[in-house]
Enzyme design. Structure first.
Site, mmCIF file in Angstrom:
data_model
loop_
_atom_site.group_PDB
_atom_site.id
_atom_site.type_symbol
_atom_site.label_atom_id
_atom_site.label_comp_id
_atom_site.label_asym_id
_atom_site.label_seq_id
_atom_site.Cartn_x
_atom_site.Cartn_y
_atom_site.Cartn_z
ATOM 1 N N HIS A 9 17.507 69.307 34.253
ATOM 2 C CA HIS A 9 17.382 70.241 33.619
ATOM 3 C C HIS A 9 17.496 71.858 34.493
ATOM 4 C CE1 HIS A 9 13.965 71.583 36.718
ATOM 5 N NE2 HIS A 9 13.884 70.216 36.354
ATOM 6 N N GLU A 82 9.780 63.566 35.472
ATOM 7 C CA GLU A 82 9.841 63.112 36.462
ATOM 8 C C GLU A 82 8.795 62.671 37.722
ATOM 9 O OE1 GLU A 82 11.513 64.216 39.388
ATOM 10 O OE2 GLU A 82 11.891 65.628 39.766
#
Length: 210
Positions: A9, A82
């Site tokens: 990202h 994550e």
């Protein structure tokens, strides 16, 4: 030959502050949104058949920039989140080092389990690799899947998918924001790394993959 793009990202304010995000849902900042647009301008040339993203906003909004150019809808998979950083989440790395030094030392050494409620590298690698394979399975034999995920997740998931031992995974540098790994697959050779840490040119330092 199919292709799998594993895309980190864009930048967030917590990246910029060296603050541990983990699974905290931190949005992109202005720089991160521009990085997503710039990266999407490159990735659209690969003509993705499928776009899959972590459900956390920083990844989902990054993926949305590519969806806007391709018309391909974004699918979400929470396995792509994550690494869960437990009691570290919200702390700067300096604060982690000061207040949780033993755990920080184990993290720096690359140990699989570090304490503090932090997800083990083995568990992380397994769930990310499963999600990556699931995304790859959505495209035809000559298709391209783009997966938007996170820094630690990308590195561990790629290594797990390729069957690399931990000492080899540690030789991979952290992906820069909005950079990606390109893997290819065929029936004879399986998964192979075609490119690593590709993306828009940036003069910003690489934030840690947390």
């Amino acid at each position: 030959m199919s292709r799998l793009i594993i895309w980190r990202h864009g930048n967030t304010d917590w990246n910029a502050a060296n603050r541990v995000q983990g699974q905290t849902d931190v949005p992109l900042n202005d720089l991160g949104r521009q990085q997503a647009v710039d990266a999407a301008d490159m990735l659209v040339r690969l003509r993705p058949d499928v776009i899959v993203s972590s459900d956390l906003r920083r990844a989902s909004d990054t993926a949305a920039a590519l969806a806007a150019l391709t018309g391909v809808p974004v699918r979400h998979d929470d396995r792509l989140r994550e690494r869960f950083f437990g009691q570290w989440q919200g702390l700067t790395m300096a604060e982690v080092k000061e207040s949780r030094f033993a755990e920080w030392t184990r993290w720096r050494a690359g140990e699989a389990a570090i304490g503090g409620g932090v997800e083990s590298l083995d568990d992380l690698g397994k769930r990310i690799a499963e999600a990556l394979q699931a995304a790859a399975d959505l495209v035809p034999a000559d298709g391209t899947a783009v997966v938007a995920t996170h820094g630690a997740a990308a590195r561990q998931g790629v290594g797990h998918l390729l069957g690399w031992p931990a000492e080899v995974m540690r030789t991979l540098r952290a992906l820069q924001n909005c950079h990606w790994v390109e893997l290819t697959h065929d029936s004879g050779r399986g998964w192979q790394v075609a490119a690593y840490n590709v993306g828009p040119v940036s003069d910003k330092p690489v934030p840690p993959p947390v």
